[in-house]
Design a protein around this motif. Structure first.
Motif, mmCIF file in Angstrom:
data_model
loop_
_atom_site.group_PDB
_atom_site.id
_atom_site.type_symbol
_atom_site.label_atom_id
_atom_site.label_comp_id
_atom_site.label_asym_id
_atom_site.label_seq_id
_atom_site.Cartn_x
_atom_site.Cartn_y
_atom_site.Cartn_z
ATOM 1 N N ASN A 32 8.097 -2.104 5.865
ATOM 2 C CA ASN A 32 8.503 -1.589 4.560
ATOM 3 C C ASN A 32 7.525 -2.000 3.468
ATOM 4 O O ASN A 32 7.225 -1.218 2.556
ATOM 5 C CB ASN A 32 9.908 -2.097 4.222
ATOM 6 C CG ASN A 32 10.410 -1.532 2.909
ATOM 7 O OD1 ASN A 32 10.588 -0.336 2.754
ATOM 8 N ND2 ASN A 32 10.627 -2.409 1.939
ATOM 9 N N ARG A 33 7.004 -3.215 3.552
ATOM 10 C CA ARG A 33 6.031 -3.687 2.566
ATOM 11 C C ARG A 33 4.740 -2.880 2.674
ATOM 12 O O ARG A 33 4.136 -2.533 1.657
ATOM 13 C CB ARG A 33 5.739 -5.174 2.784
ATOM 14 C CG ARG A 33 4.809 -5.791 1.742
ATOM 15 C CD ARG A 33 4.462 -7.213 2.126
ATOM 16 N NE ARG A 33 5.636 -8.053 2.176
ATOM 17 C CZ ARG A 33 6.146 -8.714 1.152
ATOM 18 N NH1 ARG A 33 5.565 -8.626 -0.025
ATOM 19 N NH2 ARG A 33 7.215 -9.471 1.291
ATOM 20 N N GLU A 35 4.319 0.256 3.810
ATOM 21 C CA GLU A 35 4.503 1.623 3.334
ATOM 22 C C GLU A 35 4.694 1.675 1.818
ATOM 23 O O GLU A 35 4.132 2.550 1.143
ATOM 24 C CB GLU A 35 5.700 2.249 4.046
ATOM 25 C CG GLU A 35 5.473 2.433 5.545
ATOM 26 C CD GLU A 35 6.639 3.078 6.250
ATOM 27 O OE1 GLU A 35 6.472 3.514 7.401
ATOM 28 O OE2 GLU A 35 7.740 3.149 5.642
ATOM 29 N N ASP A 36 5.464 0.748 1.271
ATOM 30 C CA ASP A 36 5.706 0.753 -0.170
ATOM 31 C C ASP A 36 4.424 0.448 -0.942
ATOM 32 O O ASP A 36 4.121 1.117 -1.950
ATOM 33 C CB ASP A 36 6.787 -0.278 -0.504
ATOM 34 C CG ASP A 36 7.112 -0.292 -1.992
ATOM 35 O OD1 ASP A 36 7.658 0.706 -2.481
ATOM 36 O OD2 ASP A 36 6.818 -1.301 -2.659
ATOM 37 N N THR A 37 3.655 -0.543 -0.479
ATOM 38 C CA THR A 37 2.410 -0.900 -1.164
ATOM 39 C C THR A 37 1.418 0.249 -1.140
ATOM 40 O O THR A 37 0.806 0.586 -2.162
ATOM 41 C CB THR A 37 1.782 -2.144 -0.510
ATOM 42 O OG1 THR A 37 2.702 -3.248 -0.607
ATOM 43 C CG2 THR A 37 0.476 -2.519 -1.183
ATOM 44 N N THR A 39 2.019 3.481 -0.727
ATOM 45 C CA THR A 39 2.496 4.615 -1.523
ATOM 46 C C THR A 39 2.246 4.389 -3.009
ATOM 47 O O THR A 39 1.776 5.289 -3.732
ATOM 48 C CB THR A 39 3.998 4.836 -1.269
ATOM 49 O OG1 THR A 39 4.207 5.114 0.115
ATOM 50 C CG2 THR A 39 4.524 6.002 -2.086
ATOM 51 N N ARG A 40 2.534 3.190 -3.497
ATOM 52 C CA ARG A 40 2.332 2.883 -4.913
ATOM 53 C C ARG A 40 0.841 2.964 -5.291
ATOM 54 O O ARG A 40 0.494 3.437 -6.385
ATOM 55 C CB ARG A 40 2.883 1.502 -5.239
ATOM 56 C CG ARG A 40 4.407 1.421 -5.186
ATOM 57 C CD ARG A 40 4.887 -0.011 -5.404
ATOM 58 N NE ARG A 40 6.328 -0.115 -5.305
ATOM 59 C CZ ARG A 40 7.175 0.069 -6.305
ATOM 60 N NH1 ARG A 40 6.706 0.369 -7.514
ATOM 61 N NH2 ARG A 40 8.465 -0.058 -6.127
ATOM 62 N N ASN A 91 -0.930 -7.989 -1.949
ATOM 63 C CA ASN A 91 0.149 -7.623 -2.876
ATOM 64 C C ASN A 91 -0.291 -7.767 -4.332
ATOM 65 O O ASN A 91 0.006 -6.908 -5.176
ATOM 66 C CB ASN A 91 1.384 -8.482 -2.616
ATOM 67 C CG ASN A 91 2.143 -8.052 -1.379
ATOM 68 O OD1 ASN A 91 2.013 -6.910 -0.933
ATOM 69 N ND2 ASN A 91 2.924 -8.946 -0.823
ATOM 70 N N CYS A 98 -2.029 -0.856 -9.514
ATOM 71 C CA CYS A 98 -1.014 0.015 -10.111
ATOM 72 C C CYS A 98 -1.017 -0.086 -11.636
ATOM 73 O O CYS A 98 -0.746 0.893 -12.333
ATOM 74 C CB CYS A 98 0.369 -0.343 -9.554
ATOM 75 S SG CYS A 98 0.586 0.084 -7.809
ATOM 76 N N ASP A 226 14.130 0.867 9.138
ATOM 77 C CA ASP A 226 12.981 1.181 9.988
ATOM 78 C C ASP A 226 13.311 0.803 11.427
ATOM 79 O O ASP A 226 12.751 -0.147 11.995
ATOM 80 C CB ASP A 226 11.732 0.431 9.504
ATOM 81 C CG ASP A 226 11.297 0.857 8.118
ATOM 82 O OD1 ASP A 226 11.260 2.074 7.881
ATOM 83 O OD2 ASP A 226 11.015 -0.016 7.274
#
Length: 260
Positions: A32-33, A35-37, A39-40, A91, A98, A226
């Motif tokens: 999840n980390r 995919e989220d990172t 995408t952002r 991160n 961003c 997931d």
């Protein structure tokens, strides 16, 4: 000409973001980390949409550009090197990106720098393995003697893991072989007439090899939805655990029969 340069720039951005996702995944971050990172970061660079699909061994990304193009890249993941400091650094880089996107050259440089980030010296890792094995041996009921032998065996296991890293690509085989050497070493010490309880020392070394972080990530990923990635991690963790146990038990059984 300008369209070609923009296409090249967009592909470089995708490669950089894939590098960031790979660093997180290989260093112990959860799906999840990753995919989220990613995408952002894609949205920060002006892409209209980003579809990121990640499992333990692959990352697939498709992005939609403002001019209507659809670009896809795939990254195969080989091997893992648990390093949570790298996860934190990526991160932080993603948050900075961003807030104010870097130029592509600067993003590439920063990612290369994170990939080469300093690790602890190998001699320190050996001492850490020994200290951890000794602590677990005491935790499981051992005394000073058990802690000393667990520490020595733990340092041997650390050295063997390092030597086998390049020679053996299969992680399951590496961990099974290292656990077998640990069981062999402890049984040999006991058979030499030195009196100590082998079980706490053995448990101290088993805990060095147990895949705790992948198992925890598997549970977190399944709870986050997931399911497929979580099941893959869970199966890998269970197989590695079985291999570790089989290595210790097999070595101790063979040594016990050979030295009677």
């Amino acid at each position: 000409m300008e369209a070609g340069m923009e296409f090249h720039r967009e592909n470089r951005i995708i490669k950089c973001v894939l590098d960031a996702g790979e660093l997180i995944l290989k260093s112990g971050g959860e799906i999840n980390r990753v995919e989220d990172t990613m995408t952002r970061m894609f949205l920060a660079y002006g892409f209209l949409r980003a579809d990121v699909f990640t499992i333990t061994s692959s990352i697939v990304v498709t992005v939609y550009t403002p001019d209507g193009a659809i670009l896809t890249q795939t990254r195969r993941i080989y091997g893992y090197d648990m390093n949570l400091e790298r996860v934190a650094l990526v991160n932080q880089l993603a948050r900075e990106t961003c807030a104010s996107p870097y130029e592509v050259d600067e993003l590439e440089r920063r990612l290369e720098q994170i990939g080469r980030s300093r690790e602890w010296p190998f001699w320190f890792k050996i001492l850490l393995y020994g200290a951890t094995a000794a602590a677990f041996a005491v935790f499981y009921g051992g005394g000073i003697c058990e802690a000393v032998f667990a520490a020595v065996t733990g340092m041997v296991v650390c050295l063997l893991l390092r030597l086998m890293q390049q020679a053996v690509s299969n992680a399951i085989v590496r961990y099974a072989a290292c656990s077998a050497v640990g069981g062999f070493f402890l049984t040999l010490i006991q058979k030499c007439g030195i009196s100590f309880h082998i079980d706490p020392a053995m448990m101290g070394n088993i805990m060095l090899l147990i895949p705790g972080l992948p198992f925890m990530n598997a549970i977190r990923e399944m709870l986050a939805g997931d399911t497929m990635s979580g099941l893959l991690r869970l199966c890998e963790s269970l197989i590695r655990t079985i291999a570790i146990a089989a290595g210790f038990i097999g070595a101790m059984t063979l040594m016990g029969g050979a030295l009677r």
